[in-house]
Motif scaffolding. Structure first.
Motif, mmCIF file in Angstrom:
data_model
loop_
_atom_site.group_PDB
_atom_site.id
_atom_site.type_symbol
_atom_site.label_atom_id
_atom_site.label_comp_id
_atom_site.label_asym_id
_atom_site.label_seq_id
_atom_site.Cartn_x
_atom_site.Cartn_y
_atom_site.Cartn_z
ATOM 1 N N SER A 1 -5.040 5.166 9.416
ATOM 2 C CA SER A 1 -5.879 4.004 9.699
ATOM 3 C C SER A 1 -7.022 3.848 8.696
ATOM 4 O O SER A 1 -7.785 2.884 8.767
ATOM 5 C CB SER A 1 -6.453 4.107 11.113
ATOM 6 O OG SER A 1 -7.294 5.251 11.238
ATOM 7 N N ASN A 2 -7.144 4.778 7.763
ATOM 8 C CA ASN A 2 -8.268 4.790 6.826
ATOM 9 C C ASN A 2 -7.824 4.249 5.474
ATOM 10 O O ASN A 2 -6.862 4.744 4.876
ATOM 11 C CB ASN A 2 -8.794 6.218 6.682
ATOM 12 C CG ASN A 2 -10.149 6.273 6.006
ATOM 13 O OD1 ASN A 2 -10.461 5.474 5.128
ATOM 14 N ND2 ASN A 2 -10.956 7.253 6.410
ATOM 15 N N ASN A 3 -8.526 3.250 4.963
ATOM 16 C CA ASN A 3 -8.177 2.679 3.660
ATOM 17 C C ASN A 3 -8.158 3.724 2.549
ATOM 18 O O ASN A 3 -7.368 3.621 1.595
ATOM 19 C CB ASN A 3 -9.161 1.571 3.297
ATOM 20 C CG ASN A 3 -8.897 0.278 4.028
ATOM 21 O OD1 ASN A 3 -7.836 0.108 4.632
ATOM 22 N ND2 ASN A 3 -9.849 -0.647 3.992
ATOM 23 N N SER A 4 -9.031 4.732 2.655
ATOM 24 C CA SER A 4 -9.113 5.741 1.596
ATOM 25 C C SER A 4 -7.863 6.617 1.524
ATOM 26 O O SER A 4 -7.693 7.376 0.563
ATOM 27 C CB SER A 4 -10.347 6.627 1.810
ATOM 28 O OG SER A 4 -10.255 7.335 3.033
ATOM 29 N N TYR B 1 0.842 -1.193 0.000
ATOM 30 C CA TYR B 1 0.000 0.000 0.000
ATOM 31 C C TYR B 1 0.881 1.248 0.000
ATOM 32 O O TYR B 1 1.925 1.283 0.650
ATOM 33 C CB TYR B 1 -0.901 0.030 1.234
ATOM 34 C CG TYR B 1 -1.929 -1.087 1.269
ATOM 35 C CD1 TYR B 1 -3.254 -0.852 0.926
ATOM 36 C CD2 TYR B 1 -1.573 -2.383 1.658
ATOM 37 C CE1 TYR B 1 -4.202 -1.866 0.963
ATOM 38 C CE2 TYR B 1 -2.505 -3.407 1.695
ATOM 39 C CZ TYR B 1 -3.819 -3.142 1.346
ATOM 40 O OH TYR B 1 -4.757 -4.149 1.375
ATOM 41 N N VAL B 2 0.421 2.280 -0.714
ATOM 42 C CA VAL B 2 1.158 3.535 -0.800
ATOM 43 C C VAL B 2 0.249 4.671 -0.320
ATOM 44 O O VAL B 2 -0.878 4.823 -0.814
ATOM 45 C CB VAL B 2 1.634 3.811 -2.241
ATOM 46 C CG1 VAL B 2 2.320 5.165 -2.321
ATOM 47 C CG2 VAL B 2 2.577 2.701 -2.692
ATOM 48 N N LEU B 3 0.739 5.446 0.634
ATOM 49 C CA LEU B 3 -0.029 6.550 1.199
ATOM 50 C C LEU B 3 -0.218 7.643 0.151
ATOM 51 O O LEU B 3 0.732 8.052 -0.517
ATOM 52 C CB LEU B 3 0.703 7.108 2.419
ATOM 53 C CG LEU B 3 -0.036 8.150 3.261
ATOM 54 C CD1 LEU B 3 -1.227 7.529 3.975
ATOM 55 C CD2 LEU B 3 0.925 8.777 4.282
ATOM 56 N N ASN B 4 -1.446 8.102 0.014
ATOM 57 C CA ASN B 4 -1.728 9.185 -0.930
ATOM 58 C C ASN B 4 -1.108 10.492 -0.451
ATOM 59 O O ASN B 4 -1.005 10.740 0.759
ATOM 60 C CB ASN B 4 -3.244 9.379 -1.070
ATOM 61 C CG ASN B 4 -3.933 8.175 -1.677
ATOM 62 O OD1 ASN B 4 -3.368 7.508 -2.548
ATOM 63 N ND2 ASN B 4 -5.146 7.891 -1.233
ATOM 64 N N THR C 1 -8.122 1.455 -5.789
ATOM 65 C CA THR C 1 -8.579 2.590 -5.001
ATOM 66 C C THR C 1 -9.749 2.161 -4.122
ATOM 67 O O THR C 1 -10.615 1.399 -4.566
ATOM 68 C CB THR C 1 -9.024 3.743 -5.921
ATOM 69 O OG1 THR C 1 -7.947 4.104 -6.792
ATOM 70 C CG2 THR C 1 -9.431 4.966 -5.095
ATOM 71 N N TRP C 2 -9.770 2.633 -2.892
ATOM 72 C CA TRP C 2 -10.824 2.257 -1.954
ATOM 73 C C TRP C 2 -12.126 2.980 -2.297
ATOM 74 O O TRP C 2 -12.162 4.210 -2.413
ATOM 75 C CB TRP C 2 -10.403 2.596 -0.532
ATOM 76 C CG TRP C 2 -11.377 2.198 0.528
ATOM 77 C CD1 TRP C 2 -12.082 3.016 1.344
ATOM 78 C CD2 TRP C 2 -11.729 0.859 0.909
ATOM 79 N NE1 TRP C 2 -12.863 2.290 2.214
ATOM 80 C CE2 TRP C 2 -12.656 0.945 1.967
ATOM 81 C CE3 TRP C 2 -11.342 -0.403 0.457
ATOM 82 C CZ2 TRP C 2 -13.224 -0.164 2.575
ATOM 83 C CZ3 TRP C 2 -11.897 -1.518 1.059
ATOM 84 C CH2 TRP C 2 -12.820 -1.407 2.101
ATOM 85 N N SER C 3 -13.207 2.207 -2.482
ATOM 86 C CA SER C 3 -14.495 2.776 -2.883
ATOM 87 C C SER C 3 -15.365 3.145 -1.695
ATOM 88 O O SER C 3 -16.368 3.851 -1.857
ATOM 89 C CB SER C 3 -15.260 1.768 -3.752
ATOM 90 O OG SER C 3 -15.653 0.638 -2.972
ATOM 91 N N GLY C 4 -14.991 2.700 -0.540
ATOM 92 C CA GLY C 4 -15.815 2.893 0.648
ATOM 93 C C GLY C 4 -16.222 1.580 1.257
ATOM 94 O O GLY C 4 -16.530 1.504 2.457
#
Length: 361
Positions: free
Chosen positions: A107-110, A97-100, A128-131
């Motif tokens: 802690s948030n996938n988004s 995973y790469v931090l935006n 990309t995390w959709s929710g």
């Protein structure tokens, strides 16, 4: 004209943490097994030793200043301490995973993008995390480590970089070896005398019993060149992790080592014109560790909160100098028998009381 005195090379004893936690695959969390498929485990933003795709990884620096060879993803090193063993990483998906940019909620996938190197030459995904789930698309190039033409690495190139990370940087031990090899590899070879030991030492009944290579004063005056340098690197790379973390006994052992006045001790080698050991040789210990000490103890007391000793000055200076005339920050504290107290004890008390004081304090 002024005449420059010949340099007296300082002694450096490097102490590697060879406890069992050094084989863990996460930092600062304690993970010694399989990592989960989540940003906490598989993002360098949280797990600071995990794969960072923005870094170009390579093997450990060797004594001859070359680097260990790149490893293919089909034959990566599997051992958690050594550059050995074999595993085929391509038989399963490899996820990271790469931090935006600008994201702060770790802690948030988004806050992340999820990347997948797909098994069995299946290409790669960017997700990309959709929710509620990860929406993925196939990609042929990655958006980092850009080349001169503006393109990022291909899937095959990313597999190669991931394999180098896995082989040489995946655990705390491997990171420590990579860092130590790079740092000591960059030293001016003729300016230092360098030794190696571990926190458990070679005679431990509880740890790994890794070999040590104390400053080789009977070989080229202990200078960090030739076979001395080669042996130091070999001993570093051969160390394995096991057991608890006896940092206090390890640093105590280093301090006692510097008390040794024998011809094979740290003051051996080239002598003064009147055949005496050099009293102006500086001694350093560098202790590397992944955490708190949890084995061994000392009864030295609150050393960093007490005044030092008066040591005799060498001519042309007269009288004495106090090594620690006033306990003060950042050293002073209210805790006794700590690792800091051990370090302060051997710093402020003369380890060779019969030698005049020549060094700054």
């Amino acid at each position: 004209p002024l005449k420059m005195a010949e340099t007296v090379q300082p002694n450096i004893l490097f102490i590697l943490d060879d406890s069992g936690s050094m084989e863990y695959v996460a930092m600062p969390d304690d993970e010694d097994g399989t990592l989960g498929d989540n940003p906490t485990d598989r993002s360098v933003a949280v797990n600071t030793i995990f794969y960072d795709p923005k870094t170009a990884y390579r093997g450990w620096r060797k004594a001859d200043d070359t680097y260990m060879a790149d490893r293919p993803a089909t034959d990566a090193f599997s051992d958690k301490s050594l550059a050995s063993g074999s595993t085929n990483l391509t038989t399963s998906d490899q996820v990271f995973y790469v931090l935006n940019g600008g994201a702060t909620d770790l802690s948030n996938n988004s806050s992340y993008k999820r990347y997948v190197l797909r098994k069995n030459s299946g290409g790669a995904y960017e997700c990309t995390w959709s929710g509620w789930n990860w929406d993925c698309k196939s990609i042929s190039n990655f958006p980092w480590r850009l080349k001169t033409d503006g393109t990022g690495p291909t899937v095959a190139e990313e597999w190669g970089n991931y394999a180098n990370w896995y082989s040489y940087h995946r655990t705390r031990m491997k990171v420590a070896k990579a860092g130590a090899a790079e740092a000591f590899g960059g030293l001016n070879k003729t300016d230092y005398r360098v030794g190696f030991t571990t926190i458990w030492g070679p005679t431990s009944t509880s740890g790994s019993q890794n070999a040590e290579f104390l400053i080789p004063v009977d070989s080229s005056n202990g200078i960090f060149t030739g076979t001395n340098r080669t042996k130091w690197f070999e001993t570093l790379f051969a160390a394995e992790g096991e057991g608890y973390t006896p940092l206090i006994p390890a640093l105590t052992r280093a301090g006692e080592y510097y008390k040794d006045s024998s011809t094979t001790g740290p003051y051996g080698g080239t002598l003064t014109a009147d055949n005496k050991q050099m009293q102006c040789r500086q001694n350093f210990s560098i202790l590397t560790t992944d955490g708190y000490w949890n084995n061994g103890s000392t009864s030295l007391g609150n050393v960093d909160n007490t005044v030092g000793e008066d040591v005799k000055n060498a001519p042309p200076k007269t009288g004495t100098t106090n090594t620690y005339p006033e306990p003060k920050a950042p050293y002073k504290d209210e805790w006794s028998n700590t690792l800091a107290d051990v370090a302060m004890h051997y710093w402020k008390w003369a380890v060779r009381t019969e030698l005049a004081h020549l060094l700054p304090v």
